[in-house]
Design a protein around this motif. Sequence first.
Motif, PDB file in Angstrom:
ATOM      1  N   ILE A  44       0.815  -1.206   0.000  1.00 18.80           N
ATOM      2  CA  ILE A  44       0.000   0.000   0.000  1.00 18.80           C
ATOM      3  C   ILE A  44       0.851   1.261   0.000  1.00 18.80           C
ATOM      4  O   ILE A  44       0.501   2.260  -0.632  1.00 18.80           O
ATOM      5  N   TYR A  45       1.970   1.228   0.711  1.00 18.54           N
ATOM      6  CA  TYR A  45       2.864   2.381   0.752  1.00 18.54           C
ATOM      7  C   TYR A  45       4.180   2.044   0.065  1.00 18.54           C
ATOM      8  O   TYR A  45       5.255   2.429   0.526  1.00 18.54           O
ATOM      9  N   ARG A  46       4.076   1.306  -1.015  1.00 17.87           N
ATOM     10  CA  ARG A  46       5.284   0.881  -1.739  1.00 17.87           C
ATOM     11  C   ARG A  46       6.156   2.088  -2.037  1.00 17.87           C
ATOM     12  O   ARG A  46       5.708   3.085  -2.618  1.00 17.87           O
ATOM     13  N   ALA A  56       5.527  12.641  -2.866  1.00 20.37           N
ATOM     14  CA  ALA A  56       4.639  11.697  -2.185  1.00 20.37           C
ATOM     15  C   ALA A  56       3.179  11.996  -2.498  1.00 20.37           C
ATOM     16  O   ALA A  56       2.371  11.076  -2.644  1.00 20.37           O
ATOM     17  N   ALA A  57       2.819  13.264  -2.605  1.00 19.39           N
ATOM     18  CA  ALA A  57       1.432  13.622  -2.899  1.00 19.39           C
ATOM     19  C   ALA A  57       0.998  13.090  -4.249  1.00 19.39           C
ATOM     20  O   ALA A  57      -0.164  12.708  -4.445  1.00 19.39           O
ATOM     21  N   ALA A  67       1.674   7.519   4.319  1.00 13.67           N
ATOM     22  CA  ALA A  67       2.800   6.817   3.696  1.00 13.67           C
ATOM     23  C   ALA A  67       4.122   7.414   4.154  1.00 13.67           C
ATOM     24  O   ALA A  67       5.062   6.688   4.529  1.00 13.67           O
ATOM     25  N   THR A  68       4.206   8.731   4.164  1.00 13.55           N
ATOM     26  CA  THR A  68       5.438   9.401   4.583  1.00 13.55           C
ATOM     27  C   THR A  68       5.747   9.107   6.048  1.00 13.55           C
ATOM     28  O   THR A  68       6.909   8.881   6.421  1.00 13.55           O
ATOM     29  N   ALA A 309      -3.245 -12.089   7.892  1.00 15.01           N
ATOM     30  CA  ALA A 309      -4.124 -12.893   8.749  1.00 15.01           C
ATOM     31  C   ALA A 309      -5.590 -12.528   8.556  1.00 15.01           C
ATOM     32  O   ALA A 309      -6.452 -13.014   9.285  1.00 15.01           O
ATOM     33  N   GLY A 310      -5.877 -11.687   7.571  1.00 19.44           N
ATOM     34  CA  GLY A 310      -7.244 -11.255   7.304  1.00 19.44           C
ATOM     35  C   GLY A 310      -7.245  -9.821   6.814  1.00 19.44           C
ATOM     36  O   GLY A 310      -6.627  -8.950   7.432  1.00 19.44           O
ATOM     37  N   ILE A 311      -7.894  -9.565   5.688  1.00 24.60           N
ATOM     38  CA  ILE A 311      -7.843  -8.245   5.059  1.00 24.60           C
ATOM     39  C   ILE A 311      -8.628  -7.243   5.900  1.00 24.60           C
ATOM     40  O   ILE A 311      -9.849  -7.338   6.033  1.00 24.60           O
ATOM     41  N   MET A 312      -7.900  -6.256   6.449  1.00 21.51           N
ATOM     42  CA  MET A 312      -8.544  -5.228   7.267  1.00 21.51           C
ATOM     43  C   MET A 312      -8.063  -3.828   6.928  1.00 21.51           C
ATOM     44  O   MET A 312      -8.609  -2.853   7.440  1.00 21.51           O
ATOM     45  N   GLY A 313      -7.034  -3.686   6.104  1.00 21.74           N
ATOM     46  CA  GLY A 313      -6.573  -2.362   5.709  1.00 21.74           C
ATOM     47  C   GLY A 313      -5.347  -1.901   6.471  1.00 21.74           C
ATOM     48  O   GLY A 313      -4.916  -2.508   7.455  1.00 21.74           O
ATOM     49  N   ALA A 314      -4.784  -0.767   6.013  1.00 18.85           N
ATOM     50  CA  ALA A 314      -3.505  -0.290   6.529  1.00 18.85           C
ATOM     51  C   ALA A 314      -3.595   0.179   7.968  1.00 18.85           C
ATOM     52  O   ALA A 314      -2.679  -0.073   8.774  1.00 18.85           O
ATOM     53  N   ASP A 315      -4.660   0.884   8.333  1.00 18.48           N
ATOM     54  CA  ASP A 315      -4.789   1.346   9.720  1.00 18.48           C
ATOM     55  C   ASP A 315      -4.818   0.167  10.675  1.00 18.48           C
ATOM     56  O   ASP A 315      -4.113   0.140  11.694  1.00 18.48           O
TER      57      ASP A 315
END
Length: 467
Positions: A44-46, A56-57, A67-68, A309-315
């Motif tokens: 996600i923050y490759r 970055a923007a 990401a930063t 372990a289960g898709i929940m997102g970056a946060d």
Amino acid sequence: MTPPTLQPVIVGAGPAGIRAAQTLAAHSVRPVLIDEAARGGGQIYRRPPAHFTRAAATLYGTEAARATAVHNTLDGLQAQIDYRPDSLVWNAQGGLLDVLHGPTQTTRTVPYRQLIVASGATDRVLPIPGWTLPGVYTLGGAQVALKFQGCAIGSRVVLMGTGPLLYLVAYQYAKAGASVAAVLDTARLTDQLAAVPAMLTQPAVFAKGVYYVAWLRTHGIPIHSGIRPVRVLGDQRVAGVVWADSAGREHTLACDAVGFGYALRSETQLADLLGCRFAWAPLHRAHLPERDAEGRSSVPGVYLAGDGAGIMGADAAEWAGELAALALLQDHGVAVDTARMLALQGQLTHLMKFRQGLERAFPFPTDWAAHAPDALVVCRCENITAGELRACVRNTGADEINRLKALTRVGMGRCQGRSCGVAAAEILAQATGKPVELVGRLRGQAPIKPIPIHLQTRPSADAGASA
């Protein structure tokens, strides 16, 4: 004081792995952080190569600040951790990880006493006729091209499938100046409207999704909901796509590249090799490694965090990475902030309603297998078609995915089932009339990703060697 028995290793330098490393370092524990990529950040923050000059923007859009922050956290940890980028963990057993160091193409063993697996996710693929043509990419692959290589996958791109990533990639492509011919979503507008109450539990995230869709429409990019992909057109490469609307009418759209996918699936092979117990997770329509509320797996000393372990997102990945590290410390007698652990658990529990809303908004197309023609190549590594899988079921009575694999070689190629495993299970369930959760899961095998064959014919270096 840090117990002398602590020797933690973290696999994966995405949001979960970086936050786990930060948490361990804050308690005076020096972990080893191993990551396949040259620079940390996860998918996600490759992070682009160091010489890449795009801001970055431009690369991350509304996620630029997050990401930063993740990148800066990893950079600030360099003196407190043993960071090993460009390193692929391809096997695990007996307290040792086999690691391929990419630049030198050498493999070493890395010992561990405690292990945090933050292996992340990859695209969930359901193939259609023509998907093996040059110019067809997964949504994640299309995004990597843009973030890491600074280029689009084509000059006129169709993005197809379903899930939040569909709209994010479309927005990122259009924002970067690429020509997006259309966004084709298998989910219906009624699905998305019905999910609004659940998604409003995370209003900021929901607002971003609404913004992406509104921005695309405002900039004249067609969005079609409730579609069914029919085929990709072309001879030597992509020339267009055919899709059917909700009334069954077929439409043809010219393009020279296609990005497609159906949300994400967890990378679970390493957890499998470690002996973790798996269970069916209906929300994710997948068998996933079991873990408790703090990230402990069924294997003592092995902890699981993030999308692996289960898709929940970056946060959620960041919260789970911190929580797993705190659980590891707690299990080995280190004093930790238990109130913080409870708060993290509460955040993850609260996010679950939003995650359920996403599944309602972007449901898995459960009728995919019924529409898959016999000639459709399901496993492109071994060139196995849907018809061959169905014939095997009829002729042998195979009703379990590993039996089907043994008889047809589906999932035995370079991808180890990453690209074809979901589709093969859906075909098997349709052919046997069994629910997909009862046809089993492809068992992980080493190497979990391709490595040079000569490395498998000689012993690894000493366990203490650098990976």
